[in-house]
Write a protein that holds these residues in place. Structure first.
Motif, short mmCIF file in Angstrom:
data_model
loop_
_atom_site.label_atom_id
_atom_site.label_comp_id
_atom_site.label_asym_id
_atom_site.label_seq_id
_atom_site.Cartn_x
_atom_site.Cartn_y
_atom_site.Cartn_z
N GLU A 1 -39.53 19.95 -72.35
CA GLU A 1 -38.25 20.33 -72.95
C GLU A 1 -38.33 20.37 -74.48
O GLU A 1 -37.31 20.46 -75.16
CB GLU A 1 -37.16 19.36 -72.50
CG GLU A 1 -36.95 19.33 -71.00
CD GLU A 1 -35.80 18.41 -70.60
OE1 GLU A 1 -34.85 18.26 -71.40
OE2 GLU A 1 -35.86 17.84 -69.51
N GLY A 2 -39.54 20.26 -74.99
CA GLY A 2 -39.72 20.36 -76.44
C GLY A 2 -39.41 19.08 -77.19
O GLY A 2 -39.22 19.10 -78.40
N ILE A 3 -39.35 17.94 -76.46
CA ILE A 3 -39.11 16.65 -77.10
C ILE A 3 -40.41 15.85 -77.05
O ILE A 3 -41.04 15.73 -75.99
CB ILE A 3 -37.98 15.88 -76.38
CG1 ILE A 3 -36.70 16.72 -76.38
CG2 ILE A 3 -37.74 14.52 -77.03
CD1 ILE A 3 -35.58 16.14 -75.53
N HIS A 4 -40.81 15.30 -78.20
CA HIS A 4 -42.15 14.70 -78.28
C HIS A 4 -42.10 13.29 -78.87
O HIS A 4 -42.40 13.08 -80.05
CB HIS A 4 -43.08 15.58 -79.10
CG HIS A 4 -43.20 16.98 -78.57
ND1 HIS A 4 -43.93 17.29 -77.45
CD2 HIS A 4 -42.63 18.14 -79.01
CE1 HIS A 4 -43.83 18.59 -77.21
NE2 HIS A 4 -43.05 19.14 -78.14
N PRO A 5 -41.72 12.30 -78.08
CA PRO A 5 -41.73 10.91 -78.59
C PRO A 5 -43.16 10.38 -78.67
O PRO A 5 -44.05 10.83 -77.95
CB PRO A 5 -40.93 10.16 -77.53
CG PRO A 5 -41.19 10.91 -76.27
CD PRO A 5 -41.27 12.36 -76.68
N ALA A 6 -43.35 9.43 -79.54
CA ALA A 6 -44.63 8.72 -79.61
C ALA A 6 -44.64 7.60 -78.56
O ALA A 6 -43.60 7.10 -78.15
CB ALA A 6 -44.83 8.14 -81.00
N HIS A 7 -45.84 7.24 -78.12
CA HIS A 7 -45.96 6.17 -77.12
C HIS A 7 -47.05 5.18 -77.56
O HIS A 7 -48.19 5.56 -77.81
CB HIS A 7 -46.32 6.76 -75.74
CG HIS A 7 -46.46 5.72 -74.65
ND1 HIS A 7 -47.11 5.97 -73.47
CD2 HIS A 7 -46.02 4.43 -74.58
CE1 HIS A 7 -47.06 4.88 -72.70
NE2 HIS A 7 -46.42 3.94 -73.37
N TYR A 8 -46.66 3.91 -77.64
CA TYR A 8 -47.58 2.83 -77.99
C TYR A 8 -47.65 1.82 -76.86
O TYR A 8 -46.62 1.42 -76.30
CB TYR A 8 -47.11 2.11 -79.26
CG TYR A 8 -47.10 2.96 -80.51
CD1 TYR A 8 -48.14 2.90 -81.43
CD2 TYR A 8 -46.04 3.82 -80.78
CE1 TYR A 8 -48.13 3.68 -82.59
CE2 TYR A 8 -46.00 4.60 -81.93
CZ TYR A 8 -47.06 4.52 -82.84
OH TYR A 8 -47.04 5.27 -83.99
N ASP A 9 -48.85 1.41 -76.52
CA ASP A 9 -49.07 0.35 -75.51
C ASP A 9 -49.33 -0.95 -76.27
O ASP A 9 -50.36 -1.10 -76.92
CB ASP A 9 -50.26 0.72 -74.63
CG ASP A 9 -50.69 -0.41 -73.71
OD1 ASP A 9 -49.84 -1.28 -73.39
OD2 ASP A 9 -51.88 -0.43 -73.30
N LEU A 10 -48.41 -1.89 -76.18
CA LEU A 10 -48.53 -3.12 -76.97
C LEU A 10 -49.67 -4.02 -76.51
O LEU A 10 -50.26 -4.75 -77.30
CB LEU A 10 -47.21 -3.90 -76.92
CG LEU A 10 -46.04 -3.28 -77.69
CD1 LEU A 10 -44.76 -4.07 -77.43
CD2 LEU A 10 -46.34 -3.24 -79.18
N ARG A 11 -49.92 -4.06 -75.18
CA ARG A 11 -50.96 -4.91 -74.59
C ARG A 11 -50.66 -6.40 -74.66
O ARG A 11 -50.89 -7.12 -73.70
CB ARG A 11 -52.32 -4.66 -75.28
CG ARG A 11 -53.15 -3.54 -74.74
CD ARG A 11 -54.52 -3.64 -75.41
NE ARG A 11 -55.44 -2.60 -75.03
CZ ARG A 11 -56.37 -2.10 -75.84
NH1 ARG A 11 -56.44 -2.53 -77.10
NH2 ARG A 11 -57.21 -1.20 -75.42
N PHE A 12 -50.19 -6.87 -75.81
CA PHE A 12 -49.96 -8.30 -76.01
C PHE A 12 -48.50 -8.57 -76.39
O PHE A 12 -47.97 -7.95 -77.33
CB PHE A 12 -50.88 -8.86 -77.10
CG PHE A 12 -52.34 -8.79 -76.75
CD1 PHE A 12 -52.96 -9.84 -76.07
CD2 PHE A 12 -53.10 -7.67 -77.07
CE1 PHE A 12 -54.31 -9.77 -75.73
CE2 PHE A 12 -54.45 -7.60 -76.74
CZ PHE A 12 -55.05 -8.65 -76.06
N ALA A 13 -47.89 -9.48 -75.66
CA ALA A 13 -46.56 -9.96 -76.06
C ALA A 13 -46.71 -11.08 -77.08
O ALA A 13 -45.80 -11.36 -77.85
CB ALA A 13 -45.79 -10.47 -74.84
#
Length: 642
Positions: free
Chosen positions: A536-548
């Motif tokens: 749909e033309g929307i491009h959020p970034a995605h981060y994997d934190l791995r650690f709380a």
């Protein structure tokens, strides 16, 4: 398909209907009840062998006792299906463990016959004693209180604590020991051997057959007669059994062992025991899976087999041409062996869940290095701590919800001493049909507040392997790895090990306007959401934190400097979770942003399929995508913080 109950069972809507039958009809009721359970579970799934093993006991109790005034408390609750069917829920039993249907365990909100909600082990005696003391205080002298506890649950320390207290009370309490040498896997430990020695004492067994009725009659003639009978019985028991009876030493009147599948004998015995005052223990020997030959032979497999053909016994499995990713628990089990073959310091520990956690893989290959300690989470943790003091690296595998029972030991015995114990928390997040008692909702919150702990979560099988590899490296200290129930996402998962830098997350997808921060395997729902949105033309970034804990502060600085719209996603409680940790970071560093936190809300999440519960809680792929759209369109949400 609607399952029809047998002709007698059709007449039983409540226990009052059962009590109108004649004693010679009870065996047929048991047969029909057992068949009804087989018919329903084969078509709908659920716990199986445990309920088959207590059919006669369940019928006898409801036949003799005036339930719900008299109270029956089940331990764990796997064995309560027959109880539910006899107490007004027969016609809706097909909804068992289905979203919106019956709970798979006794639940107070569901029925007045469910005297106490259960799901975890070893709680029944404590609860029943509390009820008995309350009844005595209120002057309800005729009220009966019965705790049904399996022999496996007796390995839980709480059961011993309750027995110890109950022995000094005069309350009207009957503990029924359901002795089948099984919990989910075969029982282990000295208690199992002790009970076996009792059941094989022929001289004592002959003596006890006549004892119950005699004591019941004598107890009606006054305290002096009862005291005399008690002294006589103790003397004879001591001679016949050679060793003092454990339960008698705790001031319980011990009766048994009795045949747990002779419904008429059980009913007569329970009727007699109603007239004997004080705490009593009835030892009933049963067979888990009774009445279904395959379940009797392989009780572990048939504890909860899923759907199966009741005629052939074939367990139904989904058919697919595509290779299926493994379960996270199996990745753990195989990886642990792989690591242990190289590192001779690694040990494996689990509290009574070797097959559920896949610790059984190591137990087969390295039996001297893997331990099933019984249903004893507190002991499992401190036992692991003891191993760690001697330079070993214990991998202590406990279900997330069960770890709650050992929280003090995590802090006092491991964290304070900075010991290298690796806690592998299986079934983290919502678990599905087992429901509220088993959801691993709280571990992020209760672990990340403890000093010296590393708290991590893999997004996939490869990450799980690498976190396990990292955790066993020298000088790591206490290390928590949480992962969900069920299958992962990688078919090609067995890859070379790589060390992961502690507290280091990763950027999976660059983007604009909105950043999504995920923690653990639920990040795969974020991946799906990002794919939907890109169309749909929307491009959020995605981060994997791995650690709380520790958080990747460098990554968070990058995120807050670039984005003022942020979504956090976790399969854990919002209160005290990763989203809360991100908000704390934002406040501590004076950033300002709109933050939407997605996770388990501050309420009890009921049972259902995992995907159903993710959707209800609002963090499945569709819900995540919806939240991104709201942020990008400028729509305010209740979760926003600015």
């Amino acid at each position: 398909m609607q399952v029809e109950a047998g002709p007698l069972l059709q007449q039983i809507n409540y226990p009052s209907d059962l009590r109108s039958l004649k004693p010679n009809q009870l065996e047929e009721v048991c047969h029909e009840l057992r068949q009804f359970i087989i018919d329903i579970v084969s078509e709908n799934g659920g716990h199986f062998a445990a309920s088959l093993g207590v059919v006669e006991l369940t019928v006898a109790l409801h036949y003799v006792l005036n339930t719900p005034y008299d109270q029956i408390i089940f331990d764990v609750g796997h064995q309560a299906y027959g109880h539910k069917i006899l107490t007004g829920r027969r016609d809706v039993f097909h909804t068992n463990r289905v979203f919106g249907g019956l709970s798979g365990f006794p639940k107070r909100e569901e029925s007045e016959y469910d005297a106490f909600g259960v799901g975890h082990s070893s709680t029944s005696i404590s609860a029943a004693l509390g009820m008995a003391v309350a009844s005595e205080y209120k002057g309800e002298k005729d009220r009966q209180h019965v705790a049904i506890i399996g022999d496996g649950a007796l390995t839980g320390g709480m059961a011993f604590e309750a027995l110890n207290h109950a022995g000094i009370e005069k309350s009207n309490l009957l503990v029924i020991l359901n002795d089948n040498c099984m919990s989910i896997d075969p029982n282990v430990g000295a208690m199992k051997e002790y009970l076996t020695s009792i059941t094989t004492s022929r001289s004592y067994n002959k003596f006890r057959d006549e004892l119950i009725a005699v004591l019941a009659k004598i107890s009606k003639n006054g305290p002096d007669a009862y005291g005399w009978a008690k002294k006589l019985e103790q003397s004879i028991k001591g001679t016949l059994l050679k060793n003092a009876n454990l339960f008698e030493s705790l001031n319980f009147r011990y009766f048994g062992p009795v045949d747990g599948h002779d419904v008429n004998k059980l009913a007569k015995t329970i009727e007699d025991l109603k007239h004997i005052p004080g705490p009593k223990l009835l030892h009933a020997v049963t067979v888990k899976g009774k009445g279904y030959a395959l379940a009797e032979k392989d009780q572990t497999t048939w504890h909860a087999p899923g759907l199966f053909d009741k005629i052939t016994g074939e367990i139904k499995k989904s058919v697919s041409d595509k290779p299926k990713p493994p379960k996270y628990q199996d990745v753990f089990g195989h990886t642990l062996v792989e690591l242990a073959e190289v590192n001779d310091k690694i040990m494996g520990i689990t509290p009574a869940m070797p097959s559920g956690s896949s610790m059984n893989i190591m137990m087969k290959v390295m039996p001297h290095r893997a331990f099933d300690v019984g249903i004893a989470e507190q002991h499992a943790v401190t036992f692991s701590a003891g191993l760690a003091t001697q330079g070993l690296v214990p991998f202590c595998n406990i279900y997330s919800s069960f770890m709650q029972r050992a929280y003090d030991q995590v802090i006092h015995d491991v964290a304070l001493q900075k010991l290298n114990v690796v806690f592998c928390l299986d079934r983290a997040g919502v678990v599905g049909a087992d429901g509220p008692t088993h959801h691993g909702a709280y571990d992020i919150a209760y672990m990340r507040c403890v000093p010296n702990l590393v708290v991590s979560a893999p997004m996939n099988e490869e990450e799980l392997r690498n976190l396990m590899y990292t955790a066993q490296l020298p000088d790591q200290g206490p290390f928590v790895i949480r992962y969900p129930r069920g299958n992962g996402v990688m078919v090609d998962w067995k890859r070379p090990f790589a060390k992961i830098e502690i507290g280091k997350g990763r950027k999976l997808q660059d983007g604009e306007e909105v950043a999504i921060l995920s923690f653990g395997a639920i990040g795969n729902e974020v991946v799906k959401a990002v794919q939907y949105l890109s169309e749909e033309g929307i491009h959020p970034a995605h981060y994997d934190l791995r650690f709380a804990k520790p958080l990747d502060e460098q990554l968070l600085h990058e995120v807050f400097k670039k984005f003022n719209k942020i979504i956090t996603v976790e399969d854990g409680s919002l209160m005290g979770g990763v989203g809360a940790a991100v908000l704390e970071f934002m406040a501590d560093h004076c950033y300002k942003a709109q933050v939407v936190r997605l996770g388990i809300p501050d309420e009890i999440v009921e049972h259902g399929e995992q995907a159903e519960l993710w959707k209800i809680c609002g963090y499945d792929a569709e819900s995540i995508a919806s939240e991104v759209k709201k942020l990008t369109s400028g729509i305010k949400t209740d979760s926003m913080v600015s």
